[in-house]
Structure formats: C-alpha cells, structure tokens
Design an enzyme around this catalytic site. Structure first.
Site, PDB file in Angstrom:
ATOM      1  N   LYS A 194     121.298   6.966  55.112  1.00  0.00           N
ATOM      2  CA  LYS A 194     122.441   7.334  54.251  1.00  0.00           C
ATOM      3  C   LYS A 194     122.523   8.861  54.124  1.00  0.00           C
ATOM      4  CE  LYS A 194     122.057   2.834  52.146  1.00  0.00           C
ATOM      5  NZ  LYS A 194     122.350   1.948  51.045  1.00  0.00           N
ATOM      6  N   GLU A 244     129.327   0.768  51.571  1.00  0.00           N
ATOM      7  CA  GLU A 244     129.559   2.040  50.864  1.00  0.00           C
ATOM      8  C   GLU A 244     130.781   2.753  51.440  1.00  0.00           C
ATOM      9  OE1 GLU A 244     125.570   3.528  51.328  1.00  0.00           O
ATOM     10  OE2 GLU A 244     124.865   2.019  49.920  1.00  0.00           O
ATOM     11  N   GLU A 257     125.025  -7.875  54.784  1.00  0.00           N
ATOM     12  CA  GLU A 257     124.534  -7.069  53.671  1.00  0.00           C
ATOM     13  C   GLU A 257     125.280  -7.438  52.394  1.00  0.00           C
ATOM     14  OE1 GLU A 257     122.376  -3.300  55.076  1.00  0.00           O
ATOM     15  OE2 GLU A 257     124.436  -2.800  54.603  1.00  0.00           O
ATOM     16  N   SER A 283     117.935  -4.242  49.975  1.00  0.00           N
ATOM     17  CA  SER A 283     116.642  -4.164  49.279  1.00  0.00           C
ATOM     18  C   SER A 283     115.476  -4.771  50.070  1.00  0.00           C
ATOM     19  CB  SER A 283     116.735  -4.786  47.881  1.00  0.00           C
ATOM     20  OG  SER A 283     117.650  -4.061  47.088  1.00  0.00           O
TER      21      SER A 283
HETATM   22  P1  PGA Z   1     118.877  -0.790  50.739  1.00  0.00           P
HETATM   23  O1  PGA Z   1     120.158  -0.433  51.639  1.00  0.00           O
HETATM   24  O2  PGA Z   1     117.787  -1.233  51.675  1.00  0.00           O
HETATM   25  O3  PGA Z   1     118.541   0.501  50.025  1.00  0.00           O
HETATM   26  O4  PGA Z   1     119.295  -1.863  49.801  1.00  0.00           O
HETATM   27  C1  PGA Z   1     120.512  -1.212  52.743  1.00  0.00           C
HETATM   28  C2  PGA Z   1     121.775  -0.671  53.350  1.00  0.00           C
HETATM   29  O5  PGA Z   1     122.643  -0.219  52.616  1.00  0.00           O
HETATM   30  O6  PGA Z   1     121.935  -0.659  54.588  1.00  0.00           O
END
Ligand code: PGA
Length: 246
Positions: free
Chosen positions: A11, A93, A163, A209
C-alpha cells in the site's frame, strides 16, 4: 496442480530506504521460496534491481487509459518497461477512495493483459452486503463486469483475489469456511462462463488480515491458492512465515 502464490501489498507505506531494507530482509529469509511484492510506484525500479528469481515485482495500480494527456497517471506500458510482472487491479481501497468502478477495472485489466502483466483482480463484499445475505450476487457482478469481453486466453494470466472489505486491515479475518465458500462460488462461475479446465487452473487468493497466526488454517482450504497480504507484509519475518505456511 494449481500454482500457489503469496503476494505482498505494501500500500502507501515505506520510504525508499525502508523499502530497500525490507527487500534485503525478505531475501535473507525467503530461502528457496517465491513471493510477489507489490510496492509503491516510486520504489519499482529499485525493487526490480534488488529482486532475484525468488521475488516477483508488482505495482498496486495502473491507468485505465493507454497513454497520453493524463497527468500524474502510470500506464501499463510504463510498468512493463520496468520489468514489472504483476499489477493489483480493483483493490477495494481504490474503489472506495478513488471511485473506481467495474468499468474502470475492466479497462485496467485489458491494458494490463495487453502489456503482458499478470493482473491480480480484487473483489469482495462489504459488511453490510454480507449481513444482508446477497454477497454472492455482489461478487458475481463484480467478477463478471471486471472480466467483460476477456476470453480464456486473456484469463490465463489473471490472478483472482477475494478480499472481503470487512476483513481488510481490521484484524477480523474471514473464517477459512467463509473464504472457501466464496472461492468455490467464483471457481464455479469461471467454469460456467469459460471452462472447467480454466476454473481448475485459475489461482484464487484470499486477502484480509492474513497473519502468520491464521495463514496455515486458511491455506488448508482446497480452493484457496495463496494470499494477498497487506499489514503483515511490512514485517519481513512475519511475511516470510506466511510464505512458508503455503
Ligand atoms: P490486510 O490488507 O492484510 O492489511 O488486511 C490486505 C489487502 O488490502 O490487500
């Protein structure tokens, strides 16, 4: 046998120095395994130079247009010219904060494929949609609209990533059974819309997560072919434990 793969999604994290250190640490710990690192655009060149054949490099986004007067955007052609192999498309996102819709995502997938990049197509429902019970319908629409006009040959380079939005960055992972239900559903959709062979071959990752403490349990499900890892991918030893759990 289907390909298994762990993908890091950094990210908007890490300075260049932090990124270099993280990649060096990952290289020191990864042994003979393989992982993909989707790093910020600004780190792609350095990451590509540091990577060896145990590390694939990916971007986290690309522009939905091919080239031209789109100030500030990054094209598929630019990514390919760096030697980038993978690109995340349609992350929740991007849908939420940058208003990407399934039409944009479809255009991005086409450009990624045209430039020989392997797109990692993200989809998943919100908590509200899950609670309402119509999440499989939502997922069907997301996947079908994103894959509109793509043929079986196009799809051979696509990686899918389920996801659930309610599991991303929240510490609340989907249970292995909840994830498996969606993976089976999507595989069946690919079987119906393309072919059973393609459905059997396509790699479907779970993201939300994933940590070293829950990875093994998630990977036991037979339709889960790996993970897209956000937060836990920023710590080399934690990330490598996930890589080794597959
Ligand atoms: P996370 O993010 O493992 O922090 O939940 C996963 C992602 O957004 O690809």
């Amino acid at each position: 046998m289907r390909r298994k793969i762990i993908v890091a999604n950094w990210k908007m994290n890490t300075s260049l120095d932090e990124a270099i250190n993280l990649i060096i640490d990952i290289k020191n710990l990864i042994g003979d395994d393989y992982a993909v690192l989707c790093v910020p655009y600004t780190h792609l060149g350095t990451a590509q130079e540091l990577a060896d054949d145990r590390i694939g490099i990916g971007a986290q986004n690309l522009c939905s247009r091919e080239e031209g007067a789109y100030t500030g955007e990054i094209s598929g052609k630019m990514l390919a010219s760096f030697g980038v192999e993978y690109v995340i498309v349609g992350h929740s996102e991007r849908r939420k904060y940058f208003s990407e819709n399934n039409t944009d995502i479809n255009a991005k997938l086409k450009i990624a494929i045209k430039n020989d990049l392997s797109p990692i197509l993200c989809f998943g429902e919100s908590l509200e949609q899950r609670d309402k019970g119509n999440y499989l319908e939502i997922i069907k629409t997301q996947v079908e609209e994103a894959l509109q006009d793509l043929n079986a040959q196009d799809l051979s380079s696509v990686i899918l990533a389920y996801e659930p939005i309610w599991a991303i960055g929240t510490g609340q992972t989907a249970s292995p059974q909840q994830a498996q239900e969606v993976h089976v559903f999507v595989r069946k959709l690919i079987s119906e819309n393309y072919s059973p062979e393609l459905a059997n071959k396509i790699c479907i990752l779970y993201g939300g997560s994933v940590k070293s403490s829950n990875a093994k349990e998630i990977f036991k499900e037979k339709d889960i072919d790996g993970a897209l890892v956000g937060g836990a991918s920023l710590n080399a030893s934690e990330f490598i434990k996930i890589v080794k759990a597959i």
